[in-house]
Scaffold this active site. Structure first.
Site, PDB file in Angstrom:
ATOM      1  N   SER A 188      -1.277  99.113  89.842  1.00 37.70           N
ATOM      2  CA  SER A 188      -2.049 100.345  89.707  1.00 37.70           C
ATOM      3  C   SER A 188      -1.688 101.193  88.506  1.00 37.70           C
ATOM      4  O   SER A 188      -2.447 102.093  88.147  1.00 37.70           O
ATOM      5  CB  SER A 188      -1.883 101.187  90.974  1.00 37.70           C
ATOM      6  OG  SER A 188      -0.533 101.603  91.121  1.00 37.70           O
ATOM      7  N   HIS A 216      -4.952  98.101  95.701  1.00 39.42           N
ATOM      8  CA  HIS A 216      -5.810  98.633  94.640  1.00 39.42           C
ATOM      9  C   HIS A 216      -6.960  97.689  94.297  1.00 39.42           C
ATOM     10  O   HIS A 216      -7.569  97.822  93.231  1.00 39.42           O
ATOM     11  CB  HIS A 216      -4.978  98.935  93.392  1.00 39.42           C
ATOM     12  CG  HIS A 216      -4.045 100.087  93.583  1.00 39.42           C
ATOM     13  ND1 HIS A 216      -4.424 101.405  93.415  1.00 39.42           N
ATOM     14  CD2 HIS A 216      -2.741 100.116  93.975  1.00 39.42           C
ATOM     15  CE1 HIS A 216      -3.398 102.197  93.665  1.00 39.42           C
ATOM     16  NE2 HIS A 216      -2.369 101.445  94.017  1.00 39.42           N
ATOM     17  N   LYS A 247      -7.945 104.144  99.805  1.00 42.75           N
ATOM     18  CA  LYS A 247      -8.355 104.129  98.400  1.00 42.75           C
ATOM     19  C   LYS A 247      -9.851 103.814  98.308  1.00 42.75           C
ATOM     20  O   LYS A 247     -10.674 104.697  98.484  1.00 42.75           O
ATOM     21  CB  LYS A 247      -7.463 103.175  97.616  1.00 42.75           C
ATOM     22  CG  LYS A 247      -6.018 103.706  97.553  1.00 42.75           C
ATOM     23  CD  LYS A 247      -5.103 102.877  96.730  1.00 42.75           C
ATOM     24  CE  LYS A 247      -3.775 103.575  96.479  1.00 42.75           C
ATOM     25  NZ  LYS A 247      -3.008 103.916  97.687  1.00 42.75           N
TER      26      LYS A 247
END
Length: 403
Positions: A188, A216, A247
């Site tokens: 990330s 991610h 996320k």
């Protein structure tokens, strides 16, 4: 012992190094992401958020909000206990089924965060396997590092994404001991992607399990948002796939997927799972709605990648030190913790642009950066305004343009 003096001394050391963390108080505006309000004492102002991990804006999506409202009115706010003691809600079961299906695995297990899922799973799995050796990428997330440490087993660190170094370590190890290779798909802070196939090949060759953190990547890659492993047709070769609901899916929580036996072992042995109040059914309902939407929103994934590529090119055209990235992460090099904080402060104060400085220990010392995460909702106009603002700040602070 003057305890308070010791605590103050520790904080002063962080401030002197330029990496004392200041929380930015904001209020996200429902339905208007990435617009938000910044609160600074009694003052308020409109800002644009450029560093959110709500990559697709699903935390604002009407389907997600409606599902959470319905769950709130039918189930109430909390789960009411641990999973073993009255805290397994129908939404938990439905969500785990959905996650297992997303990753083409037999079963899934929910946690209250991605950090806890990594820590609890890695520590438990490695501990269950006698004399297990864990091979960990040097840039793995702190939660993975803690999980391996808590297992008490031997850890060997291989250079980041270095297939040859990993094989060197595997070849030197006792062929009869259990082995676990732990790595991420999208890293990330640098935005690079692991050589998953090559790592799986080594796992097959040396009889190792594989543990892949797709935090991610879930929702963002693959035909149905299963992550990089889905995009590359490798999900069946990964022993354990871990992900987050906080996320791309825009809510909160973490999870693992794997065989029924792996999931049952973690469920039955991991203290971080057993002794924690389970995820609120409101959150589970929202995550469930988000996954079901995102699975069939390929156009959203395409738009997300286009926005990231466009911003990278705008930065290059403006001679800003954007770091090489093959993913949706757009890091811009600064290289100094105090300077990185100054840039962030000036962007907020002068332009209403919020991007958080990324300093040690999140990244190695000397590699401090700004990390931009453009979403499908960031417009060309917002990007143009951002480039203008960055150029002004770069000139005023006399920052190098060489990454």
């Amino acid at each position: 012992m003057d305890y308070e003096a010791k605590f103050e001394e520790a904080i002063d050391a962080l401030k002197a190094e330029g990496r004392y963390r200041v929380f930015m108080e904001i209020g996200r505006r429902k339905g208007a992401f990435p617009n938000a309000r910044h609160y600074d004492g009694d003052a308020e102002r409109d800002i644009i958020v450029w560093c959110s991990n709500d990559y697709l804006g699903m935390g604002q999506h009407p389907d997600v909000i409606a599902a959470m409202e319905e769950a709130l009115h039918t189930n109430g706010a909390g789960a009411g206990g641990t999973r073993n003691i009255s805290g397994t809600n129908h939404y938990h079961v439905l969500l785990e089924r959905e996650l297992a299906e997303l990753h083409n695995k037999e079963a899934a297990l929910l946690f209250t965060s991605g950090y806890i899922s990594n820590d609890a799973t890695l520590s438990t799995i490695a501990k269950i396997l006698p004399d297990c050796i864990v091979y960990s990428d040097e840039l793995n997330h702190a939660s993975m590092i803690e999980g391996v440490r808590h297992s008490g087993q031997k850890k060997l660190i291989f250079r980041h994404n270095d297939v040859e170094h990993l094989e060197e370590l595997l070849a030197q190890s006792d062929p009869d001991v259990p082995k676990l290779i732990a790595f991420e798909s999208v890293y990330s802070m640098d935005g690079d992607i692991a050589p998953i196939k090559e790592f799986c090949d080594l796992a097959d060759k040396y009889g190792a399990m594989t543990y892949l953190d797709e935090v991610h990547a879930v929702g963002l890659y693959g035909e149905y948002g299963g992550g990089v492993a889905e995009r590359e047709g490798l999900m069946d070769r990964i022993s354990i796939i871990e992900g987050t609901l906080g996320k791309a899916f825009g809510v909160m929580g973490g999870y693992i997927t794997g065989t029924k036996n792996i999931i049952d072992v973690v469920r039955s042995y991991a203290p971080g799972f057993i002794f924690t109040t389970s995820l609120s059914p409101v959150l589970a309902a929202g995550a469930l709605a988000s996954i079901r939407y995102v699975k069939h929103a390929g156009d959203l994934r395409v738009k997300h990648q286009e926005r990231a590529a466009t911003l990278k090119q705008m930065f290059r055209d403006a001679d800003l030190p954007v770091m090489e990235s093959v993913s949706h992460i757009v890091p811009v090099w600064v290289g100094d913790p105090s300077l990185c904080k100054q840039v962030s402060d000036e962007l907020m104060q002068k332009f209403g642009i919020y991007v958080q400085p990324i300093n040690y220990p999140t990244v190695p010392r000397g590699t401090e950066r700004l990390r931009f995460t453009p979403s499908p909702n960031h417009t060309d106009e917002m990007m143009q305004d951002l480039v203008v603002a960055l150029n002004v700040v770069w000139e005023s602070l006399k920052i190098t343009r060489a990454a």
